[in-house]
Design a protein around this motif. Structure first.
Motif, PDB file in Angstrom:
ATOM      1  N   ASP A  34       0.858  -1.188   0.000  1.00  0.00           N
ATOM      2  CA  ASP A  34       0.000   0.000   0.000  1.00  0.00           C
ATOM      3  C   ASP A  34       0.892   1.235   0.000  1.00  0.00           C
ATOM      4  N   ASN A  35       1.260   1.723   1.159  1.00  0.00           N
ATOM      5  CA  ASN A  35       2.137   2.891   1.221  1.00  0.00           C
ATOM      6  C   ASN A  35       3.450   2.543   1.908  1.00  0.00           C
ATOM      7  N   ALA A  36       3.876   1.296   1.782  1.00  0.00           N
ATOM      8  CA  ALA A  36       5.102   0.824   2.419  1.00  0.00           C
ATOM      9  C   ALA A  36       5.652  -0.340   1.608  1.00  0.00           C
ATOM     10  N   ARG A 152     -10.262   2.157  -1.272  1.00  0.00           N
ATOM     11  CA  ARG A 152     -10.541   2.552   0.102  1.00  0.00           C
ATOM     12  C   ARG A 152     -12.035   2.377   0.375  1.00  0.00           C
ATOM     13  N   TYR A 177       7.607  -1.897  -4.169  1.00  0.00           N
ATOM     14  CA  TYR A 177       7.215  -0.618  -3.581  1.00  0.00           C
ATOM     15  C   TYR A 177       7.847   0.499  -4.388  1.00  0.00           C
ATOM     16  N   PRO A 179       7.128   4.411  -4.788  1.00  0.00           N
ATOM     17  CA  PRO A 179       6.333   5.601  -4.424  1.00  0.00           C
ATOM     18  C   PRO A 179       5.970   6.468  -5.629  1.00  0.00           C
ATOM     19  N   GLN A 182       3.066   4.916  -7.404  1.00  0.00           N
ATOM     20  CA  GLN A 182       1.899   4.880  -6.535  1.00  0.00           C
ATOM     21  C   GLN A 182       1.234   6.248  -6.406  1.00  0.00           C
ATOM     22  N   GLN A 183       1.910   7.287  -6.848  1.00  0.00           N
ATOM     23  CA  GLN A 183       1.281   8.606  -6.850  1.00  0.00           C
ATOM     24  C   GLN A 183       0.058   8.633  -7.766  1.00  0.00           C
ATOM     25  N   TRP A 185      -1.954   5.997  -8.128  1.00  0.00           N
ATOM     26  CA  TRP A 185      -2.982   5.096  -7.637  1.00  0.00           C
ATOM     27  C   TRP A 185      -4.153   5.900  -7.053  1.00  0.00           C
ATOM     28  N   GLU A 187      -6.559   7.161  -4.275  1.00  0.00           N
ATOM     29  CA  GLU A 187      -6.230   7.386  -2.868  1.00  0.00           C
ATOM     30  C   GLU A 187      -6.722   6.231  -1.988  1.00  0.00           C
ATOM     31  N   GLY A 188      -5.820   5.728  -1.159  1.00  0.00           N
ATOM     32  CA  GLY A 188      -6.179   4.668  -0.231  1.00  0.00           C
ATOM     33  C   GLY A 188      -6.214   3.274  -0.819  1.00  0.00           C
ATOM     34  N   SER A 190      -4.887  -0.401  -2.320  1.00  0.00           N
ATOM     35  CA  SER A 190      -3.879  -1.400  -1.954  1.00  0.00           C
ATOM     36  C   SER A 190      -3.747  -2.412  -3.085  1.00  0.00           C
TER      37      SER A 190
END
Length: 236
Positions: A34-36, A152, A177, A179, A182-183, A185, A187-188, A190
């Motif tokens: 997700d964000n990691a 989300r 991962y 980032p 993923q910008q 993607w 919002e929220g 996974s």
């Protein structure tokens, strides 16, 4: 005719066919982003009669603050969050290109835990989600890999707009991962990889008047993450 359609839909829902193509009560290894950096977990279909009379999609995901050094998957879920979803619908995309790629869309209702950790139904929570997935079978290895993008949550009701942009996540076939990517993607969102044995088991059986030979391909004894690297050249 409409009544017949509703009866068929209800029958498929009760059989778990609105959920991803997983064997009932079979445990599947999970890796997700997700964000990691990638983390791990477990997934399966099973009933929880206190919540619903249909099979539910159970997803256990590591807590970001408690990542495992060696993934335990379904062997130990004590350091994971437990998500329980009811699969409300399962449909092909209206986009011919996505249909050709095998993308399927699901609407999900999440049973949220209360402060005591007991899951229940509360539409005041962001409980409705969209998911798009594709299931790739690897018969040589005897496994299926389900790649899934989850939106989300939203309160009160499902909205088709929750599905927008999710299919773009599936164009990235690697569990990395990144980032920067993923910008773009939603919002929220996974990205979840689910791997388990093919259901039903793929077998080749030859029978003669004197002998019967059965051959079954077994899952390779490698970690999920290494397996993804092994097959990334085979991903469609």
């Amino acid at each position: 005719m409409w009544y017949l359609f509703l009866c068929v839909a209800e029958k498929e829902k009760r059989s778990g066919r609105f959920c991803p193509p997983m064997g009932y009560k079979e445990k599947y290894e999970v890796a997700f982003v997700d964000n990691a950096p990638p983390m791990y977990g477990c997934a399966y279909l099973d009933h929880d009669w206190n919540l619903s009379d249909v099979p539910l999609f159970h997803l256990w995901l590591e807590r970001p603050e408690e990542p495992s050094i060696i993934p335990t998957y379904c062997k130990n879920t004590s350091n994971m969050n437990h998500y329980i979803f009811e699969c409300l619908s399962n449909d092909e995309s209206a986009n011919p290109e996505e249909v050709e790629k095998g993308f399927q869309y699901m609407s999900l209702f999440e049973y949220k835990p209360n402060k005591y950790g007991q899951h229940g139904s509360n539409t005041n929570e962001p409980s409705f989600r969209c998911a798009v997935y594709v299931a790739d079978e690897y018969k040589n290895y005897g496994v299926v890999v389900i790649r899934m993008a989850l939106s989300r949550g939203k309160t009160e009701h499902f909205n088709i707009k929750q599905c927008e942009g999710l299919s773009n996540i599936l164009t990235n076939r690697n569990l990395i991962y990144d980032p920067k990517s993923q910008q773009d993607w939603p919002e929220g969102a996974s990205y979840v990889f689910v791997m388990g044995d093919l259901q039903p088991k793929r077998r080749t059986t030859t029978t003669t008047t004197t002998t019967t030979t059965t051959t079954t391909t077994e899952k390779p004894s490698v970690s999920f993450y290494h397996f993804l690297f092994m097959i990334r050249g085979e991903l469609p």
